[in-house]
Motif scaffolding. Structure first.
Motif, PDB file in Angstrom:
ATOM      1  N   GLU A 132      15.381   5.599  -0.709  1.00  0.00           N
ATOM      2  CA  GLU A 132      16.186   5.214   0.448  1.00  0.00           C
ATOM      3  C   GLU A 132      17.483   6.011   0.514  1.00  0.00           C
ATOM      4  OE1 GLU A 132      17.968   1.273   2.719  1.00  0.00           O
ATOM      5  OE2 GLU A 132      17.255   1.059   0.664  1.00  0.00           O
ATOM      6  N   ARG A 133      18.132   6.171  -0.634  1.00  0.00           N
ATOM      7  CA  ARG A 133      19.382   6.931  -0.693  1.00  0.00           C
ATOM      8  C   ARG A 133      19.147   8.386  -0.271  1.00  0.00           C
ATOM      9  NH1 ARG A 133      20.857  10.296  -4.126  1.00  0.00           N
ATOM     10  NH2 ARG A 133      19.442   9.635  -5.770  1.00  0.00           N
TER      11      ARG A 133
ATOM     12  N   ILE B 239       0.835  -1.202   0.000  1.00  0.00           N
ATOM     13  CA  ILE B 239       0.000   0.000   0.000  1.00  0.00           C
ATOM     14  C   ILE B 239       0.874   1.258   0.000  1.00  0.00           C
ATOM     15  CG2 ILE B 239      -1.665   1.350   1.346  1.00  0.00           C
ATOM     16  CD1 ILE B 239      -2.752  -1.394   2.384  1.00  0.00           C
ATOM     17  N   VAL B 240       1.815   1.314   0.916  1.00  0.00           N
ATOM     18  CA  VAL B 240       2.638   2.519   1.083  1.00  0.00           C
ATOM     19  C   VAL B 240       3.483   2.792  -0.154  1.00  0.00           C
ATOM     20  CG1 VAL B 240       4.531   3.555   2.405  1.00  0.00           C
ATOM     21  CG2 VAL B 240       2.701   2.357   3.602  1.00  0.00           C
ATOM     22  N   PHE B 241       4.064   1.757  -0.733  1.00  0.00           N
ATOM     23  CA  PHE B 241       5.000   1.950  -1.838  1.00  0.00           C
ATOM     24  C   PHE B 241       4.405   1.632  -3.211  1.00  0.00           C
ATOM     25  CE2 PHE B 241       7.706   0.957   1.918  1.00  0.00           C
ATOM     26  CZ  PHE B 241       8.226   2.228   2.059  1.00  0.00           C
ATOM     27  N   ALA B 242       3.077   1.559  -3.297  1.00  0.00           N
ATOM     28  CA  ALA B 242       2.411   1.296  -4.582  1.00  0.00           C
ATOM     29  C   ALA B 242       2.815   2.369  -5.592  1.00  0.00           C
ATOM     30  CB  ALA B 242       0.896   1.287  -4.398  1.00  0.00           C
ATOM     31  N   GLY B 243       3.083   1.923  -6.820  1.00  0.00           N
ATOM     32  CA  GLY B 243       3.429   2.862  -7.883  1.00  0.00           C
ATOM     33  C   GLY B 243       4.898   3.220  -7.958  1.00  0.00           C
ATOM     34  N   LEU B 244       5.696   2.712  -7.026  1.00  0.00           N
ATOM     35  CA  LEU B 244       7.134   2.981  -7.044  1.00  0.00           C
ATOM     36  C   LEU B 244       7.879   1.740  -7.541  1.00  0.00           C
ATOM     37  CD1 LEU B 244       7.561   4.789  -3.597  1.00  0.00           C
ATOM     38  CD2 LEU B 244       7.336   5.828  -5.857  1.00  0.00           C
TER      39      LEU B 244
END
Length: 144
Positions: A126-127, A112-117
């Motif tokens: 992260e970097r 859910i949080v990272f959908a589309g990435l």
């Protein structure tokens, strides 16, 4: 720039609110959960108050308060066989059970949080977040 800083606050509030709801059934707060997760993930060495304080970048007194609550709730105990000045903090079976149940929901949360990435987007994110955190730890920012 203010809009970017605003997104950090909005993201924090959303995550905190959602985690608080999920953790409520275990009687945990986000801070308590973060400490339990740290203890569970880092099993290669015994954990002490100093280790936990250093990892989270907070004062001993803050950690002492949270550890007392976790101990009272039955999630941790202190190994009394070790050096009296540096007691090792261990998880109880209750803590392991709660962490296991919560971890089962992590893949869904991540989806859910990272959908589309893309994977590349996640690596870039992260970097960049690591760099921002490093900047915030700098002496220049600390003396601001």
């Amino acid at each position: 720039m203010d809009e970017i800083k605003g997104y950090f606050k909005k993201i924090h509030n959303q995550l905190d609110s959602s985690f608080t709801r999920a953790l409520r059934r275990f009687g945990l707060t986000c801070t308590q959960f973060e400490i339990l997760s740290y203890l569970a993930k880092n099993t290669e060495a015994p954990h002490t108050l100093t280790d936990i304080s250093a990892h989270f970048g907070v004062k001993h007194t803050s950690v002492i308060h949270v550890l007392k609550i976790l101990e009272k709730k039955g999630f941790i105990y202190k190994d009394t066989s070790a050096d009296a000045r540096s007691k090792t903090i261990l998880l109880t079976s209750c803590a392991h059970q709660a962490l296991t149940e919560l971890k089962e929901n992590c893949p869904l949360l991540d989806a859910i949080v990272f959908a589309g990435l893309s994977q590349a987007d996640l690596q870039d994110l992260e970097r960049m977040l690591k760099q921002i955190y490093t900047n915030l730890e700098s002496e220049e920012f600390q003396n601001f």
